[in-house]
Scaffold this motif. Structure first.
Motif, PDB file in Angstrom:
ATOM      1  N   LEU A 118      -3.497   4.333   9.614  1.00 33.01           N
ATOM      2  CA  LEU A 118      -2.280   3.948   8.915  1.00 33.01           C
ATOM      3  C   LEU A 118      -1.682   5.121   8.149  1.00 33.01           C
ATOM      4  O   LEU A 118      -0.466   5.317   8.158  1.00 33.01           O
ATOM      5  N   ARG A 119      -2.523   5.923   7.500  1.00 31.77           N
ATOM      6  CA  ARG A 119      -2.006   7.054   6.719  1.00 31.77           C
ATOM      7  C   ARG A 119      -1.263   8.043   7.613  1.00 31.77           C
ATOM      8  O   ARG A 119      -0.175   8.513   7.269  1.00 31.77           O
ATOM      9  N   THR A 120      -1.834   8.355   8.769  1.00 29.46           N
ATOM     10  CA  THR A 120      -1.195   9.288   9.684  1.00 29.46           C
ATOM     11  C   THR A 120       0.107   8.708  10.227  1.00 29.46           C
ATOM     12  O   THR A 120       1.132   9.404  10.332  1.00 29.46           O
ATOM     13  N   GLU A 160       0.828  -1.204   0.000  1.00 28.47           N
ATOM     14  CA  GLU A 160       0.000   0.000   0.000  1.00 28.47           C
ATOM     15  C   GLU A 160       0.865   1.257   0.000  1.00 28.47           C
ATOM     16  O   GLU A 160       1.742   1.428   0.848  1.00 28.47           O
ATOM     17  N   GLU A 203       3.891   9.533  -0.227  1.00 30.44           N
ATOM     18  CA  GLU A 203       5.066   8.656  -0.278  1.00 30.44           C
ATOM     19  C   GLU A 203       5.633   8.586  -1.687  1.00 30.44           C
ATOM     20  O   GLU A 203       6.852   8.450  -1.862  1.00 30.44           O
ATOM     21  N   ASP A 244       2.571  -0.659  -6.838  1.00 36.06           N
ATOM     22  CA  ASP A 244       2.087  -1.139  -5.545  1.00 36.06           C
ATOM     23  C   ASP A 244       1.713  -2.614  -5.528  1.00 36.06           C
ATOM     24  O   ASP A 244       1.192  -3.097  -4.531  1.00 36.06           O
ATOM     25  N   ARG A 275       2.054   6.509   8.789  1.00 41.32           N
ATOM     26  CA  ARG A 275       3.070   6.502   7.729  1.00 41.32           C
ATOM     27  C   ARG A 275       3.559   7.910   7.428  1.00 41.32           C
ATOM     28  O   ARG A 275       4.737   8.112   7.088  1.00 41.32           O
ATOM     29  N   LEU A 276       2.698   8.909   7.551  1.00 39.35           N
ATOM     30  CA  LEU A 276       3.109  10.291   7.326  1.00 39.35           C
ATOM     31  C   LEU A 276       4.136  10.726   8.367  1.00 39.35           C
ATOM     32  O   LEU A 276       5.142  11.363   8.036  1.00 39.35           O
ATOM     33  N   CYS A 318       7.358   8.943   7.647  1.00 48.36           N
ATOM     34  CA  CYS A 318       7.991   9.542   6.469  1.00 48.36           C
ATOM     35  C   CYS A 318       8.708  10.837   6.846  1.00 48.36           C
ATOM     36  O   CYS A 318       9.853  11.079   6.435  1.00 48.36           O
ATOM     37  N   PHE A 346       0.791   5.565  -0.280  1.00 49.06           N
ATOM     38  CA  PHE A 346       0.022   6.803  -0.215  1.00 49.06           C
ATOM     39  C   PHE A 346       0.654   7.842  -1.143  1.00 49.06           C
ATOM     40  O   PHE A 346       1.836   7.770  -1.471  1.00 49.06           O
ATOM     41  N   ASP A 347      -0.163   8.810  -1.546  1.00 49.55           N
ATOM     42  CA  ASP A 347       0.293   9.794  -2.529  1.00 49.55           C
ATOM     43  C   ASP A 347       1.534  10.551  -2.066  1.00 49.55           C
ATOM     44  O   ASP A 347       2.457  10.787  -2.855  1.00 49.55           O
TER      45      ASP A 347
END
Length: 364
Positions: free
Chosen positions: A285-287, A28, A33, A99, A289-290, A293, A30-31
């Motif tokens: 998950l998005r938060t 997966e 990334e 992906d 990973r942000l 990152c 995210f944009d």
């Protein structure tokens, strides 16, 4: 086998498999990334590595090859490898938002980032702690520094740091990453070995090194202040105070550079673990990973900033960099003069920022 033009909504994607083994595994992405890891990350890694080549070349010069400067060389090497080992997977996955990965590429991507890169970063962290110990001994216990801060003992300790760092993250070399059509690190239930690894990672990679280095720096600053106050009776007291001040500035800068990415992420990591153990909701998950990152980008920037600290604060390092640049640009006629200027400095045992030899520090 999965199509190359698989839809972005993986929930609608129907995997094809034979004998219950998936052919492709969803990684997966995210944009943000795609932009960060696909473009910003490689540029930072390559630029930082180029700067570290200068660090390695300068500190390995004969007149600069002291035990403490060797630690700076090893830090530059491990910092560079932390990013370099991720580039093959990064180039394969992120620029084209690839992906769906084969099992082989899933393992390459996950092991290079979670195991090899993290192990090299752990090496850098504990080498920084070793650097702090060297500084403390040289400033506060000069006689002990002459005994323990030797080249052979420094090399031996660095070797032990490498071995223990790779052993610490050995967990990621063997656990399964490609499973049930997903390429990800999953925590088993009940969480046993994974949780043990997570807590060891938190303590040995973030909390303990930050605490130890902060304490070492505090002691060094206090010791330098006392040395400065006791140097008034010497003819060269002004020169010594200037050297001690520069040394303090370098120590503070190195600690700040180290703590800026490590301490906040360590606190975030600890909160996340605490929430999981108490059964409360953790960040999406998005938060997550942000934040991770952002941490990795700040980590690379901190690796790069060390080079500029050396350039600004270490005169002999600047002279070495200038001489190397003259060689690279085929302007070798002034090389000997620059090298001679660097070696003719009054502090033959100069390390870092003009700090005198251990015995001189004790006198001053």
């Amino acid at each position: 086998m999965a199509n190359d033009t698989a839809p972005s909504d993986y929930h609608e994607y129907e995997y094809e498999y034979y004998d219950e083994y998936y052919i492709d595994y969803l990684f997966e992405i995210f944009d943000f990334e795609v932009n960060v890891y696909g473009y910003v990350w490689p540029i930072l890694v390559i630029f930082t590595t180029c700067c570290n080549v200068f660090v390695i070349s300068a500190f390995l010069r004969t007149h600069m090859r002291t035990p403490t400067n060797l630690i700076l060389v090893f830090i530059a090497i491990s910092d560079s490898l932390t990013g370099l080992v991720t580039l093959p997977a990064v180039f394969h996955i992120f620029p084209n938002k690839n992906d769906f990965l084969t099992e082989e590429w899933c393992n390459i991507a996950m092991i290079s980032r979670l195991y090899i890169s993290r192990a090299f970063h752990t090496v850098s962290v504990w080498q920084t702690v070793l650097l702090g110990v060297h500084r403390l001994l040289q400033v506060k216990y000069p006689l002990a520094a002459m005994k323990f801060c030797t080249r052979n003992k420094t090399l031996a300790i660095v070797g032990v740091i490498y071995i223990l760092s790779f052993v610490l993250h050995m967990y990621h070399a063997f656990d399964i990453k490609a499973e049930y059509g997903m390429c990800q690190w999953t925590i088993e239930e009940p969480c046993v070995w994974t949780c043990i690894y997570i807590w060891m990672n938190l303590l040995l990679l973030h909390l303990i090194p930050c605490f130890v280095l902060a304490i070492l720096t505090f002691i060094i600053i206090r010791t330098l202040a006392k040395l400065n106050s006791n140097a008034d009776g010497f003819r060269d007291s002004i020169k010594r105070r200037r050297k001690h001040r520069n040394f303090t500035i370098v120590v503070v800068l190195v600690v700040i550079i180290f703590l800026v990415p490590e301490l906040p992420y360590g606190v975030f990591y600890m909160i996340t673990i605490g929430l999981r153990h108490t059964g409360q909701d953790i960040l999406p998950l998005r938060t997550n990973r942000l934040i991770h990152c952002l941490y990795e980008v700040m980590l690379l920037v901190s690796f790069h900033l060390n080079f500029w600290v050396y350039c600004v604060m270490i005169q002999r390092f600047r002279a070495c960099v200038k001489s190397i640049l003259r060689i690279l640009t085929c302007q070798e006629k002034n090389f000997n003069r620059l090298d001679g200027d660097a070696t003719s400095s009054s502090g033959k045992g100069f390390e870092l920022t003009g700090v005198p030899l251990a015995v001189e520090t004790a006198d001053g």
